[in-house]
Scaffold this motif. Sequence first.
Motif, PDB file in Angstrom:
ATOM      1  N   THR A 164       2.380  26.307  33.584  1.00 37.78           N
ATOM      2  CA  THR A 164       3.228  27.099  34.474  1.00 37.78           C
ATOM      3  C   THR A 164       4.001  28.083  33.611  1.00 37.78           C
ATOM      4  OG1 THR A 164       3.508  25.297  36.074  1.00 37.78           O
ATOM      5  CG2 THR A 164       5.182  27.035  36.092  1.00 37.78           C
ATOM      6  N   ILE A 165       4.147  29.315  34.079  1.00 35.54           N
ATOM      7  CA  ILE A 165       4.891  30.340  33.352  1.00 35.54           C
ATOM      8  C   ILE A 165       6.185  30.646  34.084  1.00 35.54           C
ATOM      9  CG2 ILE A 165       4.906  32.751  32.598  1.00 35.54           C
ATOM     10  CD1 ILE A 165       1.871  32.554  32.281  1.00 35.54           C
ATOM     11  N   ILE A 166       7.286  30.684  33.329  1.00 30.35           N
ATOM     12  CA  ILE A 166       8.587  31.082  33.862  1.00 30.35           C
ATOM     13  C   ILE A 166       9.151  32.167  32.945  1.00 30.35           C
ATOM     14  CG2 ILE A 166      10.939  30.346  34.424  1.00 30.35           C
ATOM     15  CD1 ILE A 166       9.845  27.511  34.834  1.00 30.35           C
ATOM     16  N   ILE A 167       9.709  33.217  33.535  1.00 32.07           N
ATOM     17  CA  ILE A 167      10.288  34.328  32.775  1.00 32.07           C
ATOM     18  C   ILE A 167      11.805  34.176  32.729  1.00 32.07           C
ATOM     19  CG2 ILE A 167      10.464  36.841  32.580  1.00 32.07           C
ATOM     20  CD1 ILE A 167       7.591  35.926  32.489  1.00 32.07           C
ATOM     21  N   ASN A 168      12.385  34.469  31.570  1.00 30.94           N
ATOM     22  CA  ASN A 168      13.843  34.427  31.418  1.00 30.94           C
ATOM     23  C   ASN A 168      14.318  35.666  30.664  1.00 30.94           C
ATOM     24  OD1 ASN A 168      16.547  33.135  31.324  1.00 30.94           O
ATOM     25  ND2 ASN A 168      16.150  33.035  29.128  1.00 30.94           N
ATOM     26  N   ASN A 169      15.515  36.147  31.018  1.00 28.15           N
ATOM     27  CA  ASN A 169      16.106  37.256  30.271  1.00 28.15           C
ATOM     28  C   ASN A 169      17.625  37.136  30.337  1.00 28.15           C
ATOM     29  OD1 ASN A 169      16.217  39.539  28.684  1.00 28.15           O
ATOM     30  ND2 ASN A 169      15.018  40.823  30.071  1.00 28.15           N
ATOM     31  N   ARG A 170      18.304  37.978  29.547  1.00 23.29           N
ATOM     32  CA  ARG A 170      19.766  37.944  29.496  1.00 23.29           C
ATOM     33  C   ARG A 170      20.329  39.349  29.398  1.00 23.29           C
ATOM     34  NH1 ARG A 170      23.509  34.730  24.957  1.00 23.29           N
ATOM     35  NH2 ARG A 170      25.472  34.848  26.115  1.00 23.29           N
ATOM     36  N   ASN A 171      21.501  39.537  29.935  1.00 25.48           N
ATOM     37  CA  ASN A 171      22.205  40.814  29.854  1.00 25.48           C
ATOM     38  C   ASN A 171      22.072  41.406  28.453  1.00 25.48           C
ATOM     39  OD1 ASN A 171      24.841  42.218  28.915  1.00 25.48           O
ATOM     40  ND2 ASN A 171      24.933  42.393  31.140  1.00 25.48           N
ATOM     41  N   PRO A 172      21.639  42.663  28.344  1.00 24.58           N
ATOM     42  CA  PRO A 172      21.371  43.229  27.017  1.00 24.58           C
ATOM     43  C   PRO A 172      22.577  43.296  26.093  1.00 24.58           C
ATOM     44  CG  PRO A 172      21.319  44.937  28.717  1.00 24.58           C
ATOM     45  CD  PRO A 172      21.343  43.622  29.423  1.00 24.58           C
TER      46      PRO A 172
END
Length: 262
Positions: free
Chosen positions: A116-124
């Motif tokens: 399973t693929i999950i994408i994560n990111n954070r405020n630059p």
Amino acid sequence: MGITHSEDRTEPHFIFLLTPPNSGSTAISKLLQTSKNVASLTEGRQYGEGQWLIDELSTKDRWNRKLVVDKENLRTVWLNKFHKIRRTRNVEFIIEKSPPNMMRIDMYQKTFPNHTIIINNRNPYASVSSVLYRYTPASVLDTMTSATRREKLKKITLNWLKRSEVLKNHAITKNAPLITYEKFCANPAILQNVLDRNISRGAINLKTSIDLKVKDYPPQSISNFNSVQIERLSKNDLLVISNELKDQLTLLSFFGYNLFTD
């Protein structure tokens, strides 16, 4: 209770968390492992990052999309580690969050079909600040010229942009769910919801109210440290970062971010 059968050929279900560095992935990984049937292949400072078990992926070249990786060796090493874990724990799922995985996820998908693929990111701004202060010694920061600091901030910001573009592409082309650091911190149960929708309801059960030990911080509840990180940046720092981001408003908007304003 672990699995003792010497011929155990269980295929792990890999949860590939595609994420930039310093974006809350360790907290996500730790929360996943509050479920008894979830584990990571590595511990300590290399927590949840199987890249450190593979020679090619342990070099500075690991962010190179064209890096040649021995897929058979990768599969053998990771499966052997998985089955070693299963001798003491009845594990079914492996969280794998090595940040450079985003550069070769197609290969991982073919090598480990059960995933399973999950994408994560954070405020630059928070992400850039976190990278700057975690990987630059205080003695260096204290003596750094304005020009050098500006170039360093530009480089870190450009890396955030490049990686965010890759993540956006994966989110769209692979129809992968997106969990940002901010939404996760505001409501950790969002991770449980994603798992229930993309694996099967009840396959993984998280303890979302538990205190977690992340990196060198004391155990604590999941909290958003963006404001703490951004406050470490000067007004000039913020302007430097914004100048690199200003032509990428569509990319920022995709993840729910905006240019910084006072």
